[in-house]
Design an enzyme around this catalytic site. Structure first.
Site, PDB file in Angstrom:
ATOM      1  N   SER A 208      -6.050  -2.619   4.337  1.00  0.00           N
ATOM      2  CA  SER A 208      -6.480  -1.335   4.903  1.00  0.00           C
ATOM      3  C   SER A 208      -7.416  -1.451   6.101  1.00  0.00           C
ATOM      4  CB  SER A 208      -7.126  -0.478   3.824  1.00  0.00           C
ATOM      5  OG  SER A 208      -6.139  -0.132   2.873  1.00  0.00           O
ATOM      6  N   ASP A 245      -0.865   4.499  -3.883  1.00  0.00           N
ATOM      7  CA  ASP A 245      -2.225   4.465  -3.385  1.00  0.00           C
ATOM      8  C   ASP A 245      -3.052   3.573  -4.295  1.00  0.00           C
ATOM      9  OD1 ASP A 245      -1.587   7.067  -1.681  1.00  0.00           O
ATOM     10  OD2 ASP A 245      -3.537   6.206  -1.106  1.00  0.00           O
ATOM     11  N   CYS A 264      -6.450   6.521   2.417  1.00  0.00           N
ATOM     12  CA  CYS A 264      -5.265   7.069   1.765  1.00  0.00           C
ATOM     13  C   CYS A 264      -3.974   6.459   2.331  1.00  0.00           C
ATOM     14  CB  CYS A 264      -5.248   8.586   1.948  1.00  0.00           C
ATOM     15  SG  CYS A 264      -3.706   9.328   1.419  1.00  0.00           S
TER      16      CYS A 264
END
Lengths: 466, 403
Positions: A208, A245, A264
């Site tokens: 991420s 997720d 997200c």
């Protein structure tokens, strides 16, 4: 026959001119790399003759020096395992690594010297001394970073986003270069590879923390992004591939800011598909992926393979697929946000000084890449502050200082995830950027963010005291 | 006459100065001070001075510059050899003495070249026989079977064949330039090249081949001969690369010596380190590392010279060679006799190719094939032969003032 002889003469003159031209080319363009070769026995010969220069940090703290005791010379390192992979070792038996290898020629002072100075030294019997290499590293910060990793496999890179100076580059586990000859077999055989400088030689899926890149592309290319909302159900179906997720949490109706704060996946997959493979590749390249960085130490190239399918594109937008990045590369991504959209060329050698303290070479700051506009950088910065204040990165919070950050938890096939954190502080006038990875450490927010916090905390208060 | 003499004097004086400095350094570098190098330097100066004066007294009119320039090369070679291996230097000193004597004899002999060239058939046959004998009785030294040992003295017949080859070539081509004649001549050249190739003396084979091409081109002026020759050379090179492992090894060591530094690439890599270590000004006489360089007093002498004297001196040496060759070519162009033209051009080209092949080889400009560096490398056969060739050039060339 005169004409024939003249032609032979011309041919021979051309032949010798080309030889002279080649020798000049050799002297000015090939010589330096040649002389640095490990096969060159003259280097060790120089080593005997010359007192090897010291390696010094930005504050004048000595990290490595040669101590002369009568006829004996000994290389002594300070800073133990925290500097091992960075400073490297210099051993007649096992060769060289790190700065000791990359700056060997300078440490030995091997460049062509003024013949008159050499003459004077020879006559007066002055023992020749190599040059000192001055690093941008802050050895105190380096120690903090190394200790914060706490023996876990991982790396920390800290740099000044305004200049590109590397303030700390820790790789864990490290090794103590003082004991390299005694412990060689053990260090070499260690499965955790302490010899590798993970900060520049380790390639990891970024997870991420990579989202900064699709976010940049989206902010600059998708109209009205700020007003849009995204509906997150906790999992996204891309051509039959279900991407969940983190922990399968459904975030519900959220805007882009909240999506960044919560990292997200569904939102970023949707954005990625909208941006497309080409746009994504272009932004990754503009942040320094797929590009050989000219650095003072050998760096592995970070890779963003162009997605060839929708599934790959979806995975790429959350930093998975086959993307690989060095911790230094991710620090550079954060530094673009910190420095109004411009990545300064990172460097670790500040200068070279001769034995009498005269600076022979001093590194100038220079811009490296400008992937995003200042306005985009500001928007991302706000969102990254949100991540630390009320998102996944709260563990990096420091009271009284705004910290901007982004966490990452990069999935690894069959093993625990890599924990990532990139960030900078103070957010309104960034002095330091950090990138942290803990291999198979688990959640970025829980494992990597606290390490970043310790590093920032160590560096900043002192600045405020100044 | 006066003007030329002044040049010669200036050259001799600068040569003396250079030699005295170098040999004094070699003397001083020992503790206690060793006078032997200085004696050798003085001895060498005496030899070349006697050689020069003899030439002037007997009015052996020629281009005295050729002799003076080559003495520079001989001098720097002797200094280097003394520095690397004292024992070899004494022997080299004897070879140079013999060489200067041979130079004077050849200068004298070739005033009467008209009588000599009548025997060119014998010269041609003699060169083939000498090379054939070497194959049968030869001894392998340093990878090539090009040595003959008689009564404890070893010598390289291929060196002396250079003289015979040039004489044969010039005499034959002087009058016979029809395609049929060129074909005969090519047969002769190819035979010599093959004999050398069998001895694994690749460098010398290439020197003869290229010199043969120059002889034919100078005689005929037809571009097609060198073109055919070079095509044959290329085809031959490809075939020998595919067939002979020793050719392949040299080529691969040139392309990428780093693949096998302790093995195939050893010579070239050590040579490059030495040349690189010297930089422009050199480490200084006696401060380099000749012990790392293989064949340092013979084939790779240029490398240690650049390491200790610097690239600037290396380039100056190349320019001195070029001056010798260019002067010979200019003499050839000023000449009125086709035999003189051919001999001067051929000999100058032969030495030029030899110089280029070894300097280009040790600097990795071209693949390394071991031949001596004319006038500088250690070696009796090489020094004496080169002085003989120089004597021929000197005898046939015209003194500057006469132009």
């Amino acid at each position: 026959m005169k004409k024939n002889i003249r032609n032979v003469l011309i041919a021979v003159v051309l032949m010798f001119s080309s030889l002279i031209g080649y020798l000049l080319y050799f002297e000015f363009f090939m010589r330096d790399t040649l002389l640095a070769s490990d096969y060159n026995r003259r280097l060790w010969e120089e080593e005997n003759r010359v007192v090897r220069g010291s390696i010094i940090d930005r504050n004048g703290t000595v990290l490595a020096e040669t101590v002369v005791d009568g006829d004996q010379k000994k290389r002594v390192y300070y800073g133990d395992a925290s500097v091992g992979p960075l400073v490297g070792y210099n051993s007649r038996q096992y060769g060289r690594s790190g700065i000791e290898a990359a700056y060997n020629k300078e440490l030995l002072g091997m460049e062509t010297k003024n013949p008159f100075i050499l003459f004077r030294q020879n006559i007066l019997g002055i023992k020749d001394r190599g040059y000192d290499v001055i690093l941008t590293i802050d050895s105190g910060l380096q120690k903090t970073a190394y200790e914060a990793l706490g023996g876990r496999r991982g790396a920390v890179v800290a740099l000044n986003p305004r200049t590109g100076e590397i303030l700390a580059m820790a790789s864990s586990p490290g090794f103590n270069p003082n004991n390299i000859e005694r412990d060689w077999e053990k260090i070499k055989a260690d499965k955790e590879s302490p010899l590798i400088n993970r900060a520049i030689q380790g390639l990891y899926p970024p997870g991420s923390v990579f989202k900064i890149i699709p976010l940049s592309a989206a902010l600059e290319n998708i109209e009205g992004l700020d007003e849009r909302t995204f509906n997150c159900t906790g999992a996204t179906d891309v051509d039959g591939l279900i991407i969940k997720d983190y922990n399968g949490t459904a975030h519900g109706e959220i805007d882009i800011e909240r999506a960044v704060e919560l990292s997200c996946n569904s939102t970023f997959i949707n954005l990625g598909l909208e941006i497309g493979a080409q746009g994504m590749g272009a932004y990754a390249d503009s942040f320094g992926f797929n590009r050989n960085l000219d650095f003072d130490l050998p760096v592995k190239m970070s890779l963003f393979p162009n997605p060839t399918s929708k599934r790959e594109l979806a995975l790429s937008s959350i930093g998975q697929a086959d993307i690989l990045a060095t911790p230094l590369q991710m620090a550079m991504v954060a530094s673009a946000v910190a420095n109004d959209g411009t990545i300064m060329h990172p460097y670790i050698v500040k200068g070279i000084a001769d034995s009498e303290g005269r600076i022979r070479y001093s590194r100038q700051d220079e811009a490296y890449l400008s992937p995003i506009s200042g306005a985009t950088a500001d928007k991302i910065k706000e969102m990254m502050i949100g991540v630390v204040n009320r998102g996944t990165g709260t563990a990096a919070r420091i009271s009284g200082i705004d910290v901007a950050g982004k966490t990452g938890t990069a999935e690894v096939q069959g093993k625990k995830s890599h924990a990532w954190f990139i960030g900078f502080a103070p957010a309104d006038d960034p002095k330091i950027v950090v990138a942290v990875i803990v291999e198979n450490g688990g959640s970025g927010g829980q494992v990597a963010a606290p390490i970043a916090r310790q590093v920032l905390n160590k560096y900043l208060p002192r600045l405020f005291r100044d | 006459m006066v003007k030329a003499s002044r040049y010669y004097r200036a050259m001799l004086l600068s040569l003396y100065l250079f030699l005295i400095i170098c040999f004094s350094l070699l003397s001083l570098s020992n503790t206690p001070i060793n006078p032997k190098p200085l004696y050798m330097g003085l001895g060498f100066m005496a030899i070349i001075t006697i050689g020069f004066i003899t030439m002037r007294i007997f009015a052996l009119n020629g281009d005295a510059m050729l002799f003076l320039l080559s003495n520079f090369l001989c001098g720097i070679g002797l200094v280097m050899i003394y520095r690397v291996n004292e024992g070899l230097a004494y022997r080299q000193f004897i070879w140079i003495t013999g060489g200067v004597a041979a130079f004077i004899v050849f200068t004298f002999l070739f005033k009467y070249y008209g009588h000599l060239i009548k025997y060119y058939w014998y010269f041609g046959i003699a060169s083939l026989l000498l090379l054939a004998v070497t194959i049968i009785f030869g001894k392998e030294i340093g990878g090539s079977t090009n040595w003959i040992i008689i009564a404890g003295y070893s010598f390289q017949p291929s060196e002396f064949v250079k003289i015979l080859f040039c004489l044969t070539s010039a005499s034959f081509l002087r009058e016979r330039r029809e395609p049929k004649d060129i074909l005969y001549y090519s047969g002769f050249v190819v035979a010599i090249v093959l004999l050398l190739f069998i001895q694994k003396d690749l460098g010398t084979a290439i020197i003869f081949f290229l010199t043969g091409i120059v002889f034919v081109y100078t005689a005929t002026g037809k571009l097609r001969y060198p073109l055919i020759g070079l095509t044959m050379f290329a085809v031959g090179a490809v075939i020998s690369y595919l067939v002979f492992s020793h050719v392949r090894v040299r080529f691969e060591a040139w392309l990428n010596p780093w693949m096998d530094v302790p093995g195939k690439g050893y010579q070239i890599v050590q040579s490059l380190f030495a040349i690189g270590a010297g930089g422009l000004f050199g480490s200084g006489l006696g401060l380099g590392h000749p012990e790392y360089i293989p064949a340092v007093s013979t084939d790779l002498i240029f490398s240690i010279m650049v390491e200790e004297f610097g690239l600037l001196v290396g380039l100056a040496v190349i320019v001195i060679y070029l001056l010798i060759f260019v002067r010979a070519y200019l003499s050839a162009m000023a000449s009125d006799d086709s035999l003189k033209e051919l001999l001067l051009t051929g000999i100058a080209s032969m030495l030029a190719f030899q110089t280029f092949i070894i300097i280009g080889g040790v600097t990795k400009f071209i693949p390394l094939t071991g031949v001596t560096l004319p006038f500088i490398s250690y070696g009796g056969s090489s020094i004496v032969t080169t002085f003989c060739l120089l004597g021929i050039m000197n005898s046939l060339s015209i003194e500057e003032v006469e132009r």
